[in-house]
Design an enzyme around this catalytic site. Structure first.
Site, PDB file in Angstrom:
ATOM      1  N   LYS A  41       3.990  -8.060   2.622  1.00  0.00           N
ATOM      2  CA  LYS A  41       3.789  -9.356   1.947  1.00  0.00           C
ATOM      3  C   LYS A  41       4.771  -9.557   0.787  1.00  0.00           C
ATOM      4  O   LYS A  41       5.341 -10.618   0.620  1.00  0.00           O
ATOM      5  CB  LYS A  41       2.392  -9.371   1.319  1.00  0.00           C
ATOM      6  CG  LYS A  41       1.445 -10.297   1.954  1.00  0.00           C
ATOM      7  CD  LYS A  41       0.088 -10.284   1.285  1.00  0.00           C
ATOM      8  CE  LYS A  41      -0.412  -8.948   0.875  1.00  0.00           C
ATOM      9  NZ  LYS A  41      -0.819  -8.681  -0.420  1.00  0.00           N
ATOM     10  N   ARG A 119      -8.229 -12.684  -3.329  1.00  0.00           N
ATOM     11  CA  ARG A 119      -8.523 -11.537  -2.466  1.00  0.00           C
ATOM     12  C   ARG A 119     -10.001 -11.472  -2.118  1.00  0.00           C
ATOM     13  O   ARG A 119     -10.406 -10.595  -1.350  1.00  0.00           O
ATOM     14  CB  ARG A 119      -8.166 -10.255  -3.206  1.00  0.00           C
ATOM     15  CG  ARG A 119      -6.844  -9.617  -2.802  1.00  0.00           C
ATOM     16  CD  ARG A 119      -6.669  -8.441  -3.694  1.00  0.00           C
ATOM     17  NE  ARG A 119      -5.824  -7.400  -3.201  1.00  0.00           N
ATOM     18  CZ  ARG A 119      -4.574  -7.203  -3.609  1.00  0.00           C
ATOM     19  NH1 ARG A 119      -4.009  -8.051  -4.433  1.00  0.00           N
ATOM     20  NH2 ARG A 119      -3.902  -6.168  -3.185  1.00  0.00           N
ATOM     21  N   ARG A 158       6.275   4.478   1.409  1.00  0.00           N
ATOM     22  CA  ARG A 158       6.866   3.499   0.483  1.00  0.00           C
ATOM     23  C   ARG A 158       7.208   4.152  -0.860  1.00  0.00           C
ATOM     24  O   ARG A 158       6.442   4.950  -1.388  1.00  0.00           O
ATOM     25  CB  ARG A 158       5.864   2.361   0.278  1.00  0.00           C
ATOM     26  CG  ARG A 158       6.379   1.269  -0.637  1.00  0.00           C
ATOM     27  CD  ARG A 158       5.615   0.001  -0.442  1.00  0.00           C
ATOM     28  NE  ARG A 158       4.288   0.032  -1.044  1.00  0.00           N
ATOM     29  CZ  ARG A 158       3.500  -1.042  -1.127  1.00  0.00           C
ATOM     30  NH1 ARG A 158       3.901  -2.200  -0.628  1.00  0.00           N
ATOM     31  NH2 ARG A 158       2.308  -0.946  -1.682  1.00  0.00           N
ATOM     32  N   ARG A 191       3.892   4.640  -5.769  1.00  0.00           N
ATOM     33  CA  ARG A 191       2.833   3.963  -6.523  1.00  0.00           C
ATOM     34  C   ARG A 191       1.566   4.802  -6.464  1.00  0.00           C
ATOM     35  O   ARG A 191       1.242   5.346  -5.414  1.00  0.00           O
ATOM     36  CB  ARG A 191       2.562   2.581  -5.907  1.00  0.00           C
ATOM     37  CG  ARG A 191       3.470   1.503  -6.419  1.00  0.00           C
ATOM     38  CD  ARG A 191       3.347   0.219  -5.646  1.00  0.00           C
ATOM     39  NE  ARG A 191       1.972  -0.240  -5.404  1.00  0.00           N
ATOM     40  CZ  ARG A 191       1.665  -1.425  -4.904  1.00  0.00           C
ATOM     41  NH1 ARG A 191       2.620  -2.289  -4.597  1.00  0.00           N
ATOM     42  NH2 ARG A 191       0.418  -1.769  -4.691  1.00  0.00           N
ATOM     43  N   ARG A 202      -8.119   1.124  -0.193  1.00  0.00           N
ATOM     44  CA  ARG A 202      -7.542  -0.230  -0.226  1.00  0.00           C
ATOM     45  C   ARG A 202      -7.710  -0.940   1.114  1.00  0.00           C
ATOM     46  O   ARG A 202      -7.989  -2.137   1.158  1.00  0.00           O
ATOM     47  CB  ARG A 202      -6.053  -0.159  -0.591  1.00  0.00           C
ATOM     48  CG  ARG A 202      -5.847   0.153  -2.060  1.00  0.00           C
ATOM     49  CD  ARG A 202      -4.418   0.557  -2.336  1.00  0.00           C
ATOM     50  NE  ARG A 202      -3.481  -0.547  -2.259  1.00  0.00           N
ATOM     51  CZ  ARG A 202      -2.173  -0.395  -2.061  1.00  0.00           C
ATOM     52  NH1 ARG A 202      -1.663   0.800  -1.874  1.00  0.00           N
ATOM     53  NH2 ARG A 202      -1.383  -1.441  -2.047  1.00  0.00           N
TER      54      ARG A 202
HETATM   55  P1  AMP Z   1      -0.959  -5.390  -5.007  1.00  0.00           P
HETATM   56  O1  AMP Z   1       0.348  -5.108  -5.653  1.00  0.00           O
HETATM   57  O2  AMP Z   1      -1.161  -6.852  -4.698  1.00  0.00           O
HETATM   58  O3  AMP Z   1      -1.257  -4.498  -3.823  1.00  0.00           O
HETATM   59  O4  AMP Z   1      -2.083  -5.052  -6.110  1.00  0.00           O
HETATM   60  C1  AMP Z   1      -2.229  -3.744  -6.619  1.00  0.00           C
HETATM   61  C2  AMP Z   1      -3.668  -3.531  -7.063  1.00  0.00           C
HETATM   62  O5  AMP Z   1      -4.006  -4.458  -8.111  1.00  0.00           O
HETATM   63  C3  AMP Z   1      -4.725  -3.779  -5.992  1.00  0.00           C
HETATM   64  O6  AMP Z   1      -4.925  -2.641  -5.157  1.00  0.00           O
HETATM   65  C4  AMP Z   1      -5.954  -4.108  -6.825  1.00  0.00           C
HETATM   66  O7  AMP Z   1      -6.526  -2.928  -7.360  1.00  0.00           O
HETATM   67  C5  AMP Z   1      -5.356  -4.899  -7.984  1.00  0.00           C
HETATM   68  N1  AMP Z   1      -5.347  -6.359  -7.686  1.00  0.00           N
HETATM   69  C6  AMP Z   1      -4.258  -7.154  -7.560  1.00  0.00           C
HETATM   70  N2  AMP Z   1      -4.627  -8.409  -7.297  1.00  0.00           N
HETATM   71  C7  AMP Z   1      -5.985  -8.415  -7.255  1.00  0.00           C
HETATM   72  C8  AMP Z   1      -6.963  -9.411  -7.004  1.00  0.00           C
HETATM   73  N3  AMP Z   1      -6.617 -10.671  -6.719  1.00  0.00           N
HETATM   74  N4  AMP Z   1      -8.268  -9.048  -7.050  1.00  0.00           N
HETATM   75  C9  AMP Z   1      -8.646  -7.780  -7.327  1.00  0.00           C
HETATM   76  N5  AMP Z   1      -7.767  -6.783  -7.553  1.00  0.00           N
HETATM   77  C10 AMP Z   1      -6.455  -7.090  -7.530  1.00  0.00           C
END
Ligand code: AMP
Length: 252
Positions: A41, A119, A158, A191, A202
């Site tokens: 994404k 989300r 990654r 990460r 996740r």
């Molecule tokens: P991402 O980079 O989008 O995968 O986000 C990394 C982490 O941030 C996720 O695994 C969640 O723990 C947290 N996170 C990011 N966006 C959200 C959201 N909209 N709702 C809840 N947790 C979020």
């Protein structure tokens, strides 16, 4: 990596001015990207932003900027970071408040691509309310799809630049020099939430909390389902082909 604006108002804090130095797009696209972690994404968001001149608004990026910042963190921010470390979703109220503080980004003439928000259903409803308040409509919600085995393989390999955050993959997109970013020469890191124990959590979180949004946006007539198999350029071309067929939103 997009360079449309410095995104300070989104990533750093809403009081920061947001400097844009690109021509206006032919039309502002307002999109939401859905898809399990690891479907690519973020890469698609970067490619789409370069093409459509929109801003890339990623809640995950905001959290990572908070984590890396020297500023003292609030109680809510510390709470959010603890959830992220475990691979769990941050509670809705914290995320929604954070996005609401940055809602000026929704009226940006360049449009926006929301990556990682909403989300959950409550987040989707809150987004609907925030957009309704400023009379802005989404053009589409894109969901990228991949089999689970491919996702696990992509996530575990990654690596991210510790400085400019460019993504690499040990097998499919290796850096020229092992462990070093091609763009800025900084070390590559894994990460915390890409470690196997967090990846499992996740993916479960995604299935439980985010997949219901597919049905929600399908009912709203906004859903575009796209297979994320193949290289990023071919997925991007497929996405552009579908976006170009979208009718213009009245008034945009
Ligand atoms: P991402 O980079 O989008 O995968 O986000 C990394 C982490 O941030 C996720 O695994 C969640 O723990 C947290 N996170 C990011 N966006 C959200 C959201 N909209 N709702 C809840 N947790 C979020």
């Amino acid at each position: 990596m997009t360079s449309i604006s410095n995104k300070a108002a989104w990533v750093d804090e809403p009081q920061q001015p947001c400097v844009k130095y690109m021509p206006f797009p032919k039309r502002p696209y307002r999109l939401v990207l859905l898809g399990a972690p690891g479907v690519g994404k973020g890469t698609q968001a970067d490619l789409l932003c370069q093409e459509l001149l929109t801003c890339h608004l990623s809640t995950g990026e905001v959290f990572r900027a908070i984590k890396d910042s020297d500023r003292e963190k609030t109680a809510a921010q510390n709470e959010a970071l603890a959830y992220i470390k475990r691979g769990e979703l941050v509670p809705d109220e914290i995320v929604i408040d954070m996005v609401r503080e940055r809602s000026d980004c929704f009226v940006c003439e360049y449009g926006f691509i929301l990556d990682g928000f909403p989300r959950t259903l409550p987040q989707a409803e809150a987004l609907g309310t925030m957009l309704g308040e400023v009379d802005v409509a989404l053009d589409a919600v894109i969901t990228y799809e991949l089999p689970k085995e491919v996702i696990v393989d992509r996530l575990s390999g990654r690596r991210m630049c510790s400085n400019c955050r460019t993504n690499f993959h040990v097998e499919y997109k290796p850096p020229l020099q092992d462990g070093v970013c091609d763009r800025c020469g900084s070390p590559l890191v894994q990460r915390e939430d890409d470690r196997p124990e967090s990846v499992v959590v996740r993916l479960e979180e995604y299935q439980e909390s985010t997949e219901p949004l597919i049905q929600y946006y399908r009912k709203a007539g906004l859903l575009m389902q796209i297979s994320a198999m193949g290289d990023p350029q071919s997925v991007f071309q497929k996405t552009m082909g579908m976006l170009e067929r979208l009718p213009s939103v009245v008034g945009s």
